[in-house]
Scaffold this motif. Structure first.
Motif, PDB file in Angstrom:
ATOM      1  N   LEU A   1     -62.784  45.370  27.605  1.00  0.00           N
ATOM      2  CA  LEU A   1     -61.554  45.473  26.817  1.00  0.00           C
ATOM      3  C   LEU A   1     -60.526  46.355  27.524  1.00  0.00           C
ATOM      4  N   PHE A   2     -60.971  47.486  28.092  1.00  0.00           N
ATOM      5  CA  PHE A   2     -60.065  48.342  28.865  1.00  0.00           C
ATOM      6  C   PHE A   2     -59.440  47.548  30.011  1.00  0.00           C
ATOM      7  N   TRP A   3     -60.273  46.851  30.803  1.00  0.00           N
ATOM      8  CA  TRP A   3     -59.766  46.108  31.955  1.00  0.00           C
ATOM      9  C   TRP A   3     -58.937  44.898  31.532  1.00  0.00           C
ATOM     10  N   SER A   4     -59.201  44.346  30.370  1.00  0.00           N
ATOM     11  CA  SER A   4     -58.365  43.279  29.832  1.00  0.00           C
ATOM     12  C   SER A   4     -56.948  43.803  29.612  1.00  0.00           C
ATOM     13  N   ARG A   5     -56.861  45.013  29.083  1.00  0.00           N
ATOM     14  CA  ARG A   5     -55.546  45.633  28.844  1.00  0.00           C
ATOM     15  C   ARG A   5     -54.877  46.003  30.160  1.00  0.00           C
ATOM     16  N   VAL A   6     -55.654  46.466  31.130  1.00  0.00           N
ATOM     17  CA  VAL A   6     -55.094  46.812  32.448  1.00  0.00           C
ATOM     18  C   VAL A   6     -54.473  45.582  33.096  1.00  0.00           C
ATOM     19  N   THR A   7     -55.208  44.470  33.090  1.00  0.00           N
ATOM     20  CA  THR A   7     -54.777  43.268  33.812  1.00  0.00           C
ATOM     21  C   THR A   7     -53.914  42.323  32.989  1.00  0.00           C
ATOM     22  N   GLY A   8     -53.860  42.546  31.673  1.00  0.00           N
ATOM     23  CA  GLY A   8     -53.102  41.636  30.818  1.00  0.00           C
ATOM     24  C   GLY A   8     -53.788  40.299  30.623  1.00  0.00           C
ATOM     25  N   ARG A   9     -55.081  40.223  30.939  1.00  0.00           N
ATOM     26  CA  ARG A   9     -55.837  38.982  30.805  1.00  0.00           C
ATOM     27  C   ARG A   9     -56.747  39.069  29.580  1.00  0.00           C
ATOM     28  N   PRO A  10     -56.771  38.035  28.759  1.00  0.00           N
ATOM     29  CA  PRO A  10     -57.579  38.090  27.532  1.00  0.00           C
ATOM     30  C   PRO A  10     -59.077  37.989  27.824  1.00  0.00           C
ATOM     31  N   LEU A  11     -59.853  38.544  26.909  1.00  0.00           N
ATOM     32  CA  LEU A  11     -61.294  38.353  26.966  1.00  0.00           C
ATOM     33  C   LEU A  11     -61.605  36.925  26.510  1.00  0.00           C
ATOM     34  N   PRO A  12     -62.647  36.332  27.033  1.00  0.00           N
ATOM     35  CA  PRO A  12     -63.009  34.974  26.608  1.00  0.00           C
ATOM     36  C   PRO A  12     -63.467  34.948  25.153  1.00  0.00           C
ATOM     37  N   PRO A  13     -63.398  33.783  24.510  1.00  0.00           N
ATOM     38  CA  PRO A  13     -63.921  33.660  23.151  1.00  0.00           C
ATOM     39  C   PRO A  13     -65.396  34.076  23.136  1.00  0.00           C
ATOM     40  N   GLY A  14     -65.800  34.722  22.085  1.00  0.00           N
ATOM     41  CA  GLY A  14     -67.191  35.154  21.972  1.00  0.00           C
ATOM     42  C   GLY A  14     -67.436  36.578  22.439  1.00  0.00           C
ATOM     43  N   ALA A  15     -66.469  37.181  23.114  1.00  0.00           N
ATOM     44  CA  ALA A  15     -66.634  38.581  23.517  1.00  0.00           C
ATOM     45  C   ALA A  15     -66.586  39.442  22.266  1.00  0.00           C
ATOM     46  N   ARG A  16     -67.550  40.351  22.161  1.00  0.00           N
ATOM     47  CA  ARG A  16     -67.615  41.181  20.955  1.00  0.00           C
ATOM     48  C   ARG A  16     -68.413  42.450  21.261  1.00  0.00           C
ATOM     49  N   PRO A  17     -68.215  43.492  20.471  1.00  0.00           N
ATOM     50  CA  PRO A  17     -69.002  44.712  20.666  1.00  0.00           C
ATOM     51  C   PRO A  17     -70.497  44.415  20.609  1.00  0.00           C
ATOM     52  N   GLY A  18     -71.251  45.137  21.418  1.00  0.00           N
ATOM     53  CA  GLY A  18     -72.700  45.000  21.416  1.00  0.00           C
ATOM     54  C   GLY A  18     -73.258  44.023  22.433  1.00  0.00           C
ATOM     55  N   VAL A  19     -72.392  43.241  23.093  1.00  0.00           N
ATOM     56  CA  VAL A  19     -72.902  42.313  24.107  1.00  0.00           C
ATOM     57  C   VAL A  19     -73.389  43.094  25.331  1.00  0.00           C
ATOM     58  N   ARG A  20     -74.334  42.546  26.068  1.00  0.00           N
ATOM     59  CA  ARG A  20     -74.880  43.222  27.251  1.00  0.00           C
ATOM     60  C   ARG A  20     -74.086  42.912  28.518  1.00  0.00           C
ATOM     61  N   ASP A  21     -73.267  41.881  28.462  1.00  0.00           N
ATOM     62  CA  ASP A  21     -72.375  41.591  29.580  1.00  0.00           C
ATOM     63  C   ASP A  21     -71.096  40.975  29.042  1.00  0.00           C
ATOM     64  N   ALA A  22     -70.025  41.213  29.766  1.00  0.00           N
ATOM     65  CA  ALA A  22     -68.710  40.706  29.366  1.00  0.00           C
ATOM     66  C   ALA A  22     -67.914  40.463  30.638  1.00  0.00           C
ATOM     67  N   GLN A  23     -66.856  39.692  30.515  1.00  0.00           N
ATOM     68  CA  GLN A  23     -66.056  39.421  31.700  1.00  0.00           C
ATOM     69  C   GLN A  23     -64.574  39.331  31.367  1.00  0.00           C
ATOM     70  N   VAL A  24     -63.788  39.545  32.403  1.00  0.00           N
ATOM     71  CA  VAL A  24     -62.341  39.373  32.323  1.00  0.00           C
ATOM     72  C   VAL A  24     -61.960  38.388  33.422  1.00  0.00           C
ATOM     73  N   PRO A  25     -61.677  37.133  33.071  1.00  0.00           N
ATOM     74  CA  PRO A  25     -61.241  36.163  34.078  1.00  0.00           C
ATOM     75  C   PRO A  25     -59.808  36.488  34.511  1.00  0.00           C
ATOM     76  N   LEU A  26     -59.626  36.763  35.779  1.00  0.00           N
ATOM     77  CA  LEU A  26     -58.306  37.106  36.293  1.00  0.00           C
ATOM     78  C   LEU A  26     -57.498  35.847  36.561  1.00  0.00           C
ATOM     79  N   ALA A  27     -56.182  35.967  36.580  1.00  0.00           N
ATOM     80  CA  ALA A  27     -55.310  34.824  36.853  1.00  0.00           C
ATOM     81  C   ALA A  27     -55.538  34.325  38.279  1.00  0.00           C
ATOM     82  N   GLU A  28     -55.756  35.242  39.191  1.00  0.00           N
ATOM     83  CA  GLU A  28     -56.038  34.911  40.593  1.00  0.00           C
ATOM     84  C   GLU A  28     -57.213  35.761  41.045  1.00  0.00           C
ATOM     85  N   GLY A  29     -58.069  35.199  41.826  1.00  0.00           N
ATOM     86  CA  GLY A  29     -59.176  35.972  42.362  1.00  0.00           C
ATOM     87  C   GLY A  29     -60.419  35.878  41.511  1.00  0.00           C
ATOM     88  N   PRO A  30     -61.405  36.711  41.828  1.00  0.00           N
ATOM     89  CA  PRO A  30     -62.687  36.633  41.137  1.00  0.00           C
ATOM     90  C   PRO A  30     -62.622  37.193  39.718  1.00  0.00           C
TER      91      PRO A  30
END
Length: 128
Positions: free
Chosen positions: A20-49
Motif C-alpha cells: 500500500l505504501f509503494w502503491s501510493r509512492v508510484t501512483g499505481r493501484p493494488l490489484p483486486p483481492g489485495a487486503r490486510p493479512g495476505v502473505r504476499d502482495a504486489q504493485v504492478p508498475l506502468a513500466e518495468g517489473p
C-alpha cells in the motif's frame, strides 16, 4: 536468449501495508483481492517489473544490497517532502548545493531507496 526481469521481490513483515505504501509512492493501484493479512502482495508498475512484497518472519538487519532509484515527475525536493508525508524516513542526504545528488529514504520497514533529480531539475541545472 535472454532473461526478462519479472519482479523485484522485497521481503517484509506486512506485505499488504508495504504494498500500500509503494502503491501510493508510484501512483499505481493494488490489484483486486489485495487486503490486510495476505502473505504476499504486489504493485504492478506502468513500466518495468512488478514490485512483489513477500512476508517473511525475520526483520531487516542490514543495508540493502539492491535498491530502487526513483526519478520523480515533480522536483526532487517536492517528491522527498511527499514521500516523507507518506511515512518514509530520510536516512542519507547526498544533495549538493548545485542541485546534483540524491536523497536516500527508507520505506516504513526500513528498505532504502533513492530519490534522484527530476528531468526538469536536470534541465534547469543544464540551462545556461
Amino acid at each position: 536468449m535472454v532473461s526478462v526481469v519479472q519482479n523485484v521481490a522485497i521481503d517484509c513483515a506486512d506485505a499488504y501495508a508495504l504494498a500500500l505504501f509503494w502503491s501510493r509512492v508510484t501512483g499505481r493501484p493494488l490489484p483486486p483481492g489485495a487486503r490486510p493479512g495476505v502473505r504476499d502482495a504486489q504493485v504492478p508498475l506502468a513500466e518495468g517489473p512488478v514490485l512483489y512484497f513477500n512476508q517473511v518472519p525475520e526483520a531487516k538487519t542490514v543495508k540493502n544490497r539492491i535498491h530502487l532509484c526513483l526519478r520523480p515527475e515533480t522536483s526532487r525536493e517536492e517528491e522527498v517532502d511527499r514521500l516523507l508525508g507518506l511515512g518514509a524516513a530520510l536516512v542519507g542526504d547526498h544533495r549538493n548545493p548545485d542541485g546534483s545528488g540524491w536523497a536516500v529514504l527508507a520505506d516504513p520497514e526500513g528498505n532504502e531507496f533513492c530519490v534522484l533529480r527530476s528531468e526538469s531539475d536536470r534541465a534547469a541545472a543544464d540551462a545556461p
